[in-house]
Every structure is written in C-alpha cells, then in structure tokens.
Design an enzyme around this catalytic site. Structure first.
Site, PDB file in Angstrom:
ATOM      1  CB  SER A 142      -0.947  -0.034   1.210  1.00 23.46           C
ATOM      2  OG  SER A 142      -1.900   0.996   1.145  1.00 23.46           O
ATOM      3  CG  ASP A 171      -3.042  -3.493  -4.185  1.00 20.81           C
ATOM      4  OD1 ASP A 171      -2.982  -3.404  -5.427  1.00 20.81           O
ATOM      5  OD2 ASP A 171      -4.100  -3.294  -3.557  1.00 20.81           O
ATOM      6  CG  HIS A 248      -5.398  -2.048  -0.558  1.00 21.01           C
ATOM      7  ND1 HIS A 248      -4.335  -1.914  -1.422  1.00 21.01           N
ATOM      8  CD2 HIS A 248      -5.116  -1.227   0.503  1.00 21.01           C
ATOM      9  CE1 HIS A 248      -3.462  -1.058  -0.925  1.00 21.01           C
ATOM     10  NE2 HIS A 248      -3.902  -0.635   0.247  1.00 21.01           N
TER      11      HIS A 248
END
Length: 323
Positions: A142, A171, A248
């Site tokens: 992230s 991600d 996510h």
C-alpha cells in the site's frame, strides 16, 4: 521493447518447490521495541521491529517490508512467516505511531532503518544465523509500497549504506487519485521512467480499485495511483501479477488485533474467498522472485509465469518483461 511473456511454453519445467506452501525451514518471531533512550544508543533500532527469522544455522538473504498506511507491522505475521520458512530473514519496521507521519518523514524513517540493519540486526538473530546483506530486498504494501519505491529511487535525504538488490511492491498506492498524490510524488505517467537498475516486481489486488459498498465508495487502491501505474513505469527486468478476486487488505492476517486491525477489515473491498489463499499466492510469488534474483534459481518464477493456474488464487494478468 523487451518481450512481455504472458503465457510461456508448456515445455517449461513445473514448480520445483511448493513456494505457495510453507517451506521446510523452522522459524521464530522476534519483537524488538525502540527504547526511550534510543537516541543515545546506536545499537537500538530507530523504529520498532517485527522479525521472522530462520532458526537453522546458515546465511540467509534479507527482505524488509514496509507496512501500509496506519497499519501495524505484525498484521503481516503469516505472510512474513511464509517467506521466512523458505530461507529468508524478514524484517518489518513500525514506521508510524498514534499519528501517521507525512510521506517524506516516512521515507526518511525507512532509510534510517535500512542503515541500521548492517550493524544492529545480527545481534538479534539466533546463534549461527547470519544475515547476508549483499542480498537485500526492499518491499512494501500500500503506502508502504510507495515508500519502498521512493527509497529505491533515492528520494530520501539520508544516503543509504546498504545496496538494494531488488524491489517488491505489494498493491502499492501513491495517493487518493492522480491529482492528489502523497509526497514525495514519484509517478510521472511516462513508460519505464523509474530510474532503477534493479529487478522489480509489482503484485496487485484485483479488487483494490473498487469501493467496498455504496456507503464506502472510495477505493483503497484507486486507478491512476495503483499497481498498474507503478508497473507502467518500471524498466526490465520487471514482473506484474494481479490477484484478481482479492482486495487491498487481503494479504494481512485473518483477524488483525486491536481497533486498527478491526478498521483495516472494513475499509476496503475484500475477496469472498479465504485470506489464506491470498497470503499463499503473494508469499509464493515473493519467494519465487527472491529465489530468482537473490539465489540465482528462476525455475519457480518461470513456472508461475508459464502456468498462472498453479497459484492458489487466480492470477490475471501476469506479465514478465525480461531485461
């Protein structure tokens, strides 16, 4: 343009090891806090650490994972255990406390942790377990993925004393949207524009660009600042794997602790399948990539690219651009 391999010949070798399952290397978890007196003690880590290390005597490559926005490093316990069980030392610093730092501060903190590793990590490891600092992978999830990219691109003011061997973005997210990005702003939206000479792998979550529901419609990994944009700017050798039916946060442990853990499970759209399959998929891809570029054995990486259906969770698309 280098060849993009999406479906390799069926004559390629099958998986040589079960990278999608736990490996055979016994491991242990170590939590190292930062004492209040750390500013006077150079041996203390600049940030709290969660470490998963092999217990069998030997010399092992190292991977450092930066957590996502406001998350906790121990939320990745099972993913890090998966990686360590295949013969790697996994370290996850806690870069934020009660108040999340700004982007540049997070990059500086990450660089300071990297510089501490060569002198401070070894005393924390089991007897006869040695970290090989010539084989060092930098990773992040992230916003932590964006932080890892920023550090690799030299955006920290602190010069690194440790050479990064390869880069892994899980991600990665660079902001709320293309016009509202976190600093330092590293995306240029030009193909292969990242000034990197190391192998890079980007793993995306297929549901990341989708909102959780009508009431929480803001996605956690919006188009324009997500894995696709990071991969677009990578130079060969680079790879891109998208776990199509997962979200996510689905590489985290099943039930992360505390209020932050509870919030992490309800902010993003999640897959309907067990998180275990996402963790096995991400862990297996990371292990295959580490083996290929740190240990000189690319059989598993080649096999996954050639047969994405071997993965526990569906991979689509799969791209591998050779140098």
């Amino acid at each position: 343009m280098a060849l993009v391999e999406k479906n390799m010949s069926s004559a390629q070798p099958a998986l040589t090891t079960s990278v999608f399952n736990l490996g055979n290397c016994p491991f242990k978890c170590i939590t190292e806090e930062t004492p209040l007196s750390s500013c006077f003690d150079s041996s203390a880590p600049p940030k709290p650490l969660f470490i998963v290390t092999p217990m069998v005597a030997g010399t092992y490559p190292l991977i450092l994972l930066h957590h996502g926005f406001y998350l906790r490093n121990y939320f990745y316990k099972e993913l890090l255990q998966h990686i360590a069980s295949h013969g790697f030392i996994a370290v996850a610093p806690q870069l934020c406390g009660v108040v999340p730092p700004c982007g540049p501060e997070e990059v500086e903190s990450g660089a300071k942790v990297i510089n501490w590793l060569p002198k401070g990590l070894q005393p924390l490891l089991p007897e006869n377990v040695v970290a090989d600092f010539t084989k060092f992978a930098l990773a992040g999830h992230s916003r932590g993925g964006k932080t890892a990219f920023a550090i690799a691109l030299g955006r920290a003011k602190t010069s690194l004393s440790l050479k990064i061997s390869l880069l892994i973005g899980i991600d990665p997210v660079a902001g709320a949207n293309r016009y509202c990005r976190t600093r330092p702003r590293i995306l240029t939206y030009s193909p292969q524009s990242f000034d990197l000479s190391i192998p890079v792998i980007v793993i995306g979550a297929g549901l990341g660009p989708e909102g959780k529901n009508a009431c929480m419609s803001k996605p956690c990994a919006p188009d324009g600042v997500n894995h696709k944009d990071f991969f677009y700017e990578c130079k060969p050798p680079c790879a891109h794997f998208v776990v199509k039916d997962y979200g996510h946060m689905d590489m985290l442990d099943d039930d992360p602790q505390g209020m932050v853990g509870a919030v992490s499970g309800c902010m993003c759209k999640n897959g309907t399948g067990p998180r275990e399959l996402m963790r096995k998929t991400v862990g297996g891809i990371v292990v295959a990539f580490l083996n290929a570029y740190l240990n000189g054995d690319d059989r598993d990486l080649v096999a996954i690219v050639g047969d994405p259906d071997s993965s526990p969770a569906k991979l689509e698309p799969v791209e591998f651009i050779r140098a």
